[in-house]
Design an enzyme around this catalytic site. Structure first.
Site, PDB file in Angstrom:
ATOM      1  N   PRO A 751      40.823  56.277  -4.278  1.00  0.00           N
ATOM      2  CA  PRO A 751      41.517  55.025  -4.497  1.00  0.00           C
ATOM      3  C   PRO A 751      40.619  54.239  -3.547  1.00  0.00           C
ATOM      4  O   PRO A 751      39.616  54.593  -2.761  1.00  0.00           O
ATOM      5  CB  PRO A 751      42.377  55.389  -3.616  1.00  0.00           C
ATOM      6  CG  PRO A 751      41.999  56.566  -2.901  1.00  0.00           C
ATOM      7  CD  PRO A 751      41.583  57.599  -3.650  1.00  0.00           C
ATOM      8  N   ARG A 753      41.738  50.153  -2.315  1.00  0.00           N
ATOM      9  CA  ARG A 753      43.398  49.071  -1.475  1.00  0.00           C
ATOM     10  C   ARG A 753      43.698  50.391  -0.605  1.00  0.00           C
ATOM     11  O   ARG A 753      44.391  50.083   0.160  1.00  0.00           O
ATOM     12  CB  ARG A 753      43.917  48.984  -3.066  1.00  0.00           C
ATOM     13  CG  ARG A 753      44.883  48.492  -2.291  1.00  0.00           C
ATOM     14  CD  ARG A 753      45.538  48.099  -3.654  1.00  0.00           C
ATOM     15  NE  ARG A 753      44.927  47.513  -5.127  1.00  0.00           N
ATOM     16  CZ  ARG A 753      44.476  46.362  -5.151  1.00  0.00           C
ATOM     17  NH1 ARG A 753      44.811  45.142  -4.153  1.00  0.00           N
ATOM     18  NH2 ARG A 753      43.737  45.916  -6.264  1.00  0.00           N
ATOM     19  N   CYS A 820      37.367  22.908  -2.428  1.00  0.00           N
ATOM     20  CA  CYS A 820      36.870  21.872  -3.185  1.00  0.00           C
ATOM     21  C   CYS A 820      37.948  22.727  -5.023  1.00  0.00           C
ATOM     22  O   CYS A 820      36.550  22.443  -5.698  1.00  0.00           O
ATOM     23  CB  CYS A 820      36.406  21.079  -3.666  1.00  0.00           C
ATOM     24  SG  CYS A 820      35.985  20.005  -2.219  1.00  0.00           S
TER      25      CYS A 820
HETATM   26  C1  LIG Z   1      37.488  49.643  -8.050  1.00  0.00           C
HETATM   27  C2  LIG Z   1      37.482  51.366  -8.514  1.00  0.00           C
HETATM   28  C3  LIG Z   1      37.449  52.079  -7.466  1.00  0.00           C
HETATM   29  C4  LIG Z   1      39.372  52.082  -6.440  1.00  0.00           C
HETATM   30  O1  LIG Z   1      40.447  51.220  -6.893  1.00  0.00           O
HETATM   31  P1  LIG Z   1      42.160  50.446  -6.302  1.00  0.00           P
HETATM   32  O2  LIG Z   1      42.636  49.885  -6.985  1.00  0.00           O
HETATM   33  O3  LIG Z   1      41.220  49.962  -4.952  1.00  0.00           O
HETATM   34  O4  LIG Z   1      42.499  52.218  -5.764  1.00  0.00           O
HETATM   35  C5  LIG Z   1      38.247  52.852  -7.797  1.00  0.00           C
HETATM   36  N1  LIG Z   1      37.430  54.102  -9.329  1.00  0.00           N
HETATM   37  C6  LIG Z   1      36.553  53.063  -9.949  1.00  0.00           C
HETATM   38  C7  LIG Z   1      35.992  53.550 -11.216  1.00  0.00           C
HETATM   39  C8  LIG Z   1      37.029  51.945  -9.418  1.00  0.00           C
HETATM   40  O5  LIG Z   1      35.955  50.699 -10.282  1.00  0.00           O
END
Ligand SMILES: *Cc1c(COP(=O)(O)O)cnc(C)c1O
Length: 874
Positions: A751, A753, A820
């Protein structure tokens, strides 16, 4: 028991009418509630109380069967008698003393000479028995509880209107309307009854001929309304088993909002188009006499309910949506006599001939389409065929069935049409057969196939809120969500930035815009994920926020780091000293060859995602151990731009080409040790990961060398106030389940986010407050260059005035930046203190993920600096 009474009630000293339906009178504790409420109302207002009751639940259905001449009427009467005797035993009352005479009267109706021919006056008497029984036993119980209650026969007070010319014989006796204009003599006579509190029957009235008449469907609500109007009551309270009227049927839309206060016209429209809590007939008497109504929950009398009155604020916007099923559309094409005088009359004469009452009408150059509502019509196949045959003489007939009518109700629908366009785009896939907008500007209905309507209402409800067409910020009209009232919302902890406000205001002094990250929150999220027993290894997707302090904090918590570029890998090695390359993943997309080569040289785990790179760069990969990212053919996520699965997405090896990949890899001595899938971000659906594991495990068996399944990231966080925290317990349970099914594989998550979003805020200063054509905008010194998520993904971020955090949010603003671009907009129609002014420090919440890491210098504005808060304020 609060259910606070408006102040004017306390002064009036007049009557309050309380109506209780079948489920509210069928249990002993409910009668205790009735007694308590009546007493409390009488004391609070210094006035008098009239209680109107329905029959015990289910009793009217039995009586209807008896009135219809059911074969086993005697058995039904015996069962009804047993039911009432049983209930009296529960109430600890002497059945013979209380109901002996009434039960004898009920039995007597079967022996009545009229019973064989079942004239309507006899049927009305049969139907009236349920309320006579319930009110009699209720009066006895309330008196036994020490309350000063008198019993009265509603037929002495409610007089059916004389039969109307167009009324059927049936309606003249079994679906009557009553007088609701009283004279002084009537009121005086009523007031002359000796007790302060009275109980009577709903549903029944005196017929012109002196016999019994009944009010038909919704009769008890309507009786209460008649009494309220006749008495000039200060209020009519309808007590039911739901907390009030809602913006949608809560069984279908758990996020439906309680409607706290409505005007009569909107309430009428909502009850007519779907809401079952109140019968639409009951509104007119109260409206005409200006008596306020309230809908309240007998089981939870402390809830505020829905108030319907004349002084409700007139707020434009959609208040409720509803769905009626089983609607039949009849369309007549190529009408030969188009535009001849009286052609519509001829068309409608045929509907009348078949006894059908038309609901909506749409016409075009050569077509007339009408809808028939099943609740108003007997829509048998025979009737429809006969109608179609007759209409066929006028034009080409098409009957479309079954349809659903979706209705949006609210004042000023016309002025909302521009906002509704956004809403309608959410169901462009559905075929809309007909749209009808009422001339009273209160409703808009569209008719679609019933199958298309499944699952549509929750979507539509959310879209109406998002577009601003349903103004849920108007707290006088909109109350809490159904789920919230029922305690089904997981509580959200207080955000850290409320406690750290002094420190944030200090940091803002050193310059805005700036990002601030709260490491304790990052660690807390990390620890939550460490508790997932089914997961073997955890990586943090650093693209969400590569701030060195965050990477180190997460590395300390045992997380590996997942990178998507060589620069990210270099950054990791530079800022996390001594990190083991085995704890670094590289999951690139369309990266140049050098990035793969250098990543392999650094010893990190590399994930590939297509056949072509093995074929084109064999020497890069020969003999290597790699992971493989597979596109499982479907994706998910909070926005289409973050959906990374399926044909439209560039990521992952197509499932069709797995065998081809296996061949190519064998040829190069490449060993696939892990399979990866990351199908989107902000995924709310629990089934998503389960399905993903199952599918990955299926592919893993084709390789024979796979030890690890990486199910990506994508865990959501609650951005909007109505969002709930991700249900980690449910997630843990579902992962444990799949883990048990596929014990051969280690499970990996990555993860981004979830770990950092809530830990970050963007501080900005208000630059200008400007009114333009009725919209007030507050500008920030941060724009879409600093935080692009709202512009790019329509993302919702909470925005607060940190400076005036204790002031009520009594103003409405669009919050914009200085860039802008029209999309430089952080939030529309946001509630902020009315006095929000230039110079105020503002906070954009939940900006820790994809905030600074996506920021740009567009318009040559500087990148915001970043601060880290670790530990409590000194
Ligand atoms: C961006 C990404 C994540 C993380 O995704 P989240 O939605 O931020 O948890 C995990 N694995 C890969 C391969 C990603 O590109």
């Amino acid at each position: 028991m609060s259910a606070a009474l408006p102040a004017q009630d306390a002064a009036s000293g007049g009557w309050i009418v309380l109506k209780f339906g079948g489920t509210s009178v069928s249990r002993r504790h409910r009668w205790d509630t009735i007694g308590k409420l009546a007493k409390q109302r009488a004391e609070a207002t210094g006035g008098r109380v009239l209680v109107v009751v329905s029959a015990l639940s289910g009793v009217t259905n039995e009586l209807t069967a008896i009135a219809d001449g059911s074969e086993d009427s005697a058995a039904r009467v015996a069962a009804l008698e047993a039911r009432h005797r049983g209930f009296l035993a529960e109430l600890e009352l002497d059945a013979d003393a209380v109901l002996g005479a009434r039960l004898a009267a009920l039995r007597g109706l079967l022996d009545d000479p009229r019973a064989s021919s079942r004239p309507l006056d006899w049927q009305a008497e049969v139907l009236a028995q349920g309320e006579l029984l319930s009110s009699t036993l209720g009066a006895a119980y309330l008196r036994a509880s020490g309350l000063d209650f008198g019993w009265m026969d509603a037929r002495e007070w409610l007089q059916a209107l004389p039969p109307q010319a167009n009324q059927s014989e049936w309606a003249r006796r079994l679906s009557v309307n009553c007088h609701w204009e009283s004279d002084a003599a009537w009121r005086e006579r009523f007031a002359g009854q000796p007790t302060r509190m009275l109980i009577t029957q709903g549903f029944i009235a005196r017929h012109e001929d002196g016999g019994t008449a009944v009010l038909g469907r919704g009769g008890s609500d309507t009786s209460a309304a008649y009494f309220g109007a006749l008495l000039g009551a200060s209020r009519v309270e309808i007590w039911t088993d739901v907390p009030g009227m809602f913006s949608a049927n809560p069984r279908e839309v758990p996020d439906a909002r309680l409607l706290s206060r409505l005007g009569y016209a909107e309430a009428q429209e909502i009850t007519t188009t779907g809401a079952k809590v109140l019968h639409p007939r009951s509104i007119k008497p109260c409206r005409d006499s200006g008596v306020p109504m309230a809908i309240l929950d007998t089981e939870r009398p402390e809830l505020p309910g829905t108030v319907i009155d004349r002084s409700a604020a007139t707020v434009a916007g959609v208040k409720a949506i509803s769905r009626r099923n089983g609607v039949v559309l009849v369309s007549v094409e190529d009408i030969g006599m188009w535009q001849q005088v009286g052609y519509l009359a001829d068309v409608f004469a045929l509907f009348r001939k078949h006894g059908l009452s038309v609901d909506m009408i749409g016409t075009s150059q050569t077509n007339v389409t009408v809808s028939l509502d099943p609740s108003e019509n007997l829509l048998s196949q025979n009737v429809l065929s006969a109608l179609a045959e007759d209409l066929g003489k006028i034009g080409r007939v098409k009957v479309i069935v079954p349809c659903a009518a979706i209705t949006l109700v609210g004042r000023g629908i016309r002025s909302l049409l521009h906002r509704l366009s956004e809403v309608f785009s959410s169901f462009v896939h559905e075929r809309v057969h007909m749209i009808s907008q009422s001339s009273n500007d209160l409703n808009l209905t569209f008719v679609i196939d019933e199958a298309d309507a499944d699952g549509l209402l929750p979507q539509l409800h959310a879209a109406l809120i998002d577009s601003g067409a349903m103004p849920v910020q108007e707290t006088e009209v909109f109350g809490p969500r159904w789920r919230e009232i029922n305690g089904a919302v997981r509580p959200r902890p207080q955000p850290w930035w409320q406690l750290e406000r002094p420190r944030l205001l200090q940091l803002a002094q050193t310059g805005t815009p700036r990002y601030v990250y709260h490491l304790p929150t990052v660690r807390e999220r990390a620890r939550q994920l460490k508790e997932l027993a089914a997961v073997d290894r955890r990586y943090y997707a650093i693209k969400a926020n590569p701030h060195p302090a965050i990477l180190n904090a997460l590395a300390e918590e045992g997380f590996g780091l997942e990178c998507v570029s060589l620069a990210e890998i270099r950054h990791v090695f530079a800022v996390v000293p001594g990190i083991d390359p085995a704890r670094v993943l590289f999951t690139p997309s369309f990266a140049p060859r050098e990035e793969y080569e250098q990543a392999l040289a650094l010893g990190v785990t590399v994930t590939v995602d297509n056949v072509e790179l093995l074929r084109n760069w064999p020497e890069t990969f020969r003999g290597r151990s790699l992971w493989l990212r597979i596109d499982l053919g479907h994706g998910d996520g909070h926005h289409e731009k973050v959906n990374t699965g399926g044909k439209e997405a560039k990521f992952g090896l197509s499932a069709q080409r797995v065998d081809e990949f296996v061949q190519e890899a064998r040829g190069l001595g490449v060993v696939i040790t892990g399979l990866h899938a990351h199908l989107g971000s902000g995924v709310e659906n629990m089934g998503h990961w389960r399905q993903m594991c199952d599918e990955l495990a299926g592919f893993a068996r084709r390789f024979g060398t796979v030890a690890t399944l990486d199910i990506g990231g994508g865990l959501p966080i609650p951005y909007a106030p109505e969002d709930e925290p991700f249900d980690l317990e449910a997630w843990a349970a579902s992962l444990a389940e799949v883990r048990a099914v596929h014990p051969a594989f280690g499970l990996v998550i990555e993860p981004g986010r979830f770990l950092v979003a809530e830990a970050g805020v963007l501080l900005a200063r208000a630059t200008q407050v400007v009114e333009k054509d009725g919209v007030v905008r507050v500008g920030l010194d941060a724009g879409m260059n600093a935080l692009v998520r709202p512009a790019m993904y329509d993302a919702w971020h909470d925005i607060v005035n940190l400076q005036r955090i204790d002031a009520p949010a009594d103003g409405q603003f669009d919050v914009v930046g200085p860039i802008c671009e029209s999309s430089d907009l952080f939030g529309k129609r946001r509630r902020l203190p009315r006095d929000t002014a230039a110079g105020d420090v503002m906070l954009v919440a939940d900006a820790g993920a994809y905030g600074h890491s996506m920021a740009s210098r567009y318009n040559l504005r500087e990148l915001p600096p970043e601060d880290v808060i670790d530990g409590a304020m000194a």
